[in-house]
Scaffold this active site. Structure first.
Site, short mmCIF file in Angstrom:
data_model
loop_
_atom_site.label_atom_id
_atom_site.label_comp_id
_atom_site.label_asym_id
_atom_site.label_seq_id
_atom_site.Cartn_x
_atom_site.Cartn_y
_atom_site.Cartn_z
N HIS A 162 0.83 -1.22 0.00
CA HIS A 162 0.00 0.00 0.00
C HIS A 162 0.86 1.27 0.00
O HIS A 162 0.42 2.32 0.46
CB HIS A 162 -0.94 0.03 1.21
N SER A 289 15.25 20.49 -16.76
CA SER A 289 14.07 21.34 -16.92
C SER A 289 14.46 22.58 -17.70
O SER A 289 15.56 23.12 -17.53
CB SER A 289 13.52 21.72 -15.55
N LYS A 295 16.65 20.52 -11.62
CA LYS A 295 15.90 19.31 -11.91
C LYS A 295 16.74 18.26 -12.64
O LYS A 295 17.56 18.56 -13.50
CB LYS A 295 14.67 19.62 -12.75
N ASN A 297 15.30 14.75 -14.24
CA ASN A 297 14.06 14.01 -14.39
C ASN A 297 14.28 12.61 -14.97
O ASN A 297 15.03 12.44 -15.93
CB ASN A 297 13.11 14.78 -15.31
N GLU A 302 9.62 7.41 -17.19
CA GLU A 302 8.29 7.96 -17.38
C GLU A 302 7.74 7.65 -18.76
O GLU A 302 6.56 7.32 -18.92
CB GLU A 302 8.32 9.47 -17.13
N GLN A 334 -6.52 -5.70 -42.53
CA GLN A 334 -5.39 -4.82 -42.88
C GLN A 334 -5.00 -3.95 -41.69
O GLN A 334 -3.85 -3.50 -41.59
CB GLN A 334 -5.76 -3.97 -44.08
#
Length: 470
Positions: A162, A289, A295, A297, A302, A334
């Site tokens: 969880h 960024s 940043k 990333n 992703e 097709q």
């Protein structure tokens, strides 16, 4: 006024008095995407020509001319010198028309076959190769996960349920969970290959042919054989040309593979965040960024996660296309090519890039150690300790729950409670209970098959190391 119709004769027989409208041809032609089947179409046509000679329907000189002509066309395609003509509808007619222009006997090549069984053959041959390549790439992704685990053998992290901290596990054990998933994908892929590797050529448009074709000869020529070199051919002409189960099955396997990659990427995205900080993905596999200079990333993760949606969508699209089709061939079929091609292109892009990214990923051992240094992760171990002391599990679970509540009330960690406080909750909680909160002991006690204990972890790492490098 209506647009002038084309006078170009394509696959239309003498039944038609005029060519198709230009806009109709633009709508129906598949040259824009099925040219990637060209080399398989040529290989299938060469095998068909040899079979026609084998059964006496082509003279040896005719067969030799057709084979040479097809090989020349294949060479032109490889060099990018072949001119594809949209008015010829598809890859098959383009190649046949050019062959007939170069070799008059080429007009005999289509004897006993239809574009219906021809396209089924080409698709199976193409997909067969792609499956073999993808299978190798999956094993390399598994190996990258094993290598990352081997290089960080002692690193422990919290395991989550969880998305809440649950119990301690070795990082390598977590990574091996994905190795197991990808192995199931690998096995499903090879199982799918068995049903792909069946030759439909010779089924004609729907009802075979009255000509004396040797279908098993073609199957052997093209490698459609089982483990004992027995030719594998379709057994019902209608099913052979209408069947796209093998495409759906592959796309289903690919969708599950994509889901497994997506789950891995979700973990990696979380682990690379400042809030977790368990890993650092190399600069070569991250982006910055345009506004925020700090940043870094995890775009590879992703995008892989995002592309899963299109792979699932391709599967749903195929199923939806097939669900209402009567037997046998319908032009709706097709639509299978672009969905299949996109699925193959997507998973064959994501699997290798993830493997490369994992090999450029560092584990932040201090962050992992800080996160796993949480005695509440061993609360279940304390329940087990009480069970071994003779207490029923449900009661032990209740006792430890009360102990956790006490620790929270006292603003203490579980392992900081005094013997008197332990006794306050239950008399069976002696000072020896505090020994449970030693991580080394806790991991050493996990000895059952499949558990994250040190001995079991080393056993599985050794297994995968040997299996994947074999």
């Amino acid at each position: 006024m209506p647009k002038k119709k084309s006078s170009q004769i394509t696959a239309r027989s003498g039944r038609f008095t005029d060519g198709p409208a230009a806009e109709a041809n633009a709508f129906t032609n598949s040259v824009k995407f099925d040219t990637r089947l060209a080399h398989h179409d040529i290989a299938g046509s060469i095998a068909h020509a040899r079979m026609l000679h084998h059964v006496g329907l082509l003279k040896e000189k005719e067969m030799a001319g057709i084979v040479a002509g097809l090989e020349g066309i294949g060479a032109d395609i490889s060099r990018g010198k072949f001119k594809w003509r949209a008015e010829l509808e598809d890859v098959h007619m383009n190649i046949e028309a050019e062959l007939t222009r170069r070799v008059p006997a080429g007009a005999k090549l289509h004897t006993g076959r239809s574009r219906n069984d021809q396209v089924a053959l080409d698709t199976r041959m193409w997909l067969r190769e792609e499956i073999c390549e993808l299978a190798n790439e999956i094993h390399d992704l598994q190996l990258a996960l094993v290598e990352l685990g081997e290089n960080n053998l002692k690193v422990l992290i919290p395991g989550y349920t969880h998305l809440q901290r649950a119990q301690p596990v070795f990082l390598a054990h977590h990574l091996l969970a994905y190795v197991e998933m990808f192995e199931r994908d690998y096995e499903r892929l090879l199982d799918c290959l068995v049903r792909v590797n069946v030759c439909p050529l010779g089924s004609g448009a729907i009802a075979g042919t009255t000509l004396p074709l040797d279908r098993e000869y073609v199957a052997c020529e093209l490698g459609f054989v089982d483990a004992h070199d027995k030719p594998m051919v379709t057994q019902n002409s209608m099913d052979a040309v209408a069947d796209r189960d093998f495409v759906v099955e592959f796309c289903s396997v690919a969708a599950l593979l994509a889901v497994h990659q997506s789950r891995l990427c979700e973990d990696l995205v979380l682990w690379s965040s400042s809030e977790f900080g368990y890993i650092t993905i190399g600069d070569a596999f991250t982006t910055g960024s345009s506004l925020m200079p700090q940043k870094k990333n995890p775009d590879i993760c992703e995008l892989t996660r995002g592309k899963t949606g299109r792979v699932i969508g391709n599967l749903v699209s195929l199923l939806t296309t097939l669900k209402g089709l009567p037997l046998t061939y319908n032009s709706d079929l097709q639509e299978d090519k672009e969905r299949l091609f996109d699925t193959v292109d997507t998973v064959r892009a994501t699997v290798p890039i993830l493997a490369a990214m994992l090999r450029d990923t560092a584990v932040n051992t201090k962050a992992c150690a800080a996160a796993v240094n949480d005695p509440s992760l061993l609360a279940t171990d304390l329940v087990d300790w009480l069970v071994l002391e003779g207490m029923p599990f449900r009661k032990a679970h209740h006792v430890v729950g009360k102990l956790i509540a006490l620790a929270e009330a006292k603003k203490k960690r579980l392992n900081q409670l005094t013997p008197a406080q332990l006794k306050q909750v239950d008399k069976n909680l002696t000072k020896d209970a505090l020994k449970v909160f030693d991580l080394k002991t806790a991991m050493a006690n996990r000895t059952t098959i499949g558990s994250p204990g040190k001995i079991e972890l080393k056993r599985r790492l050794a297994y995968w190391h040997k299996f994947l490098r074999h």
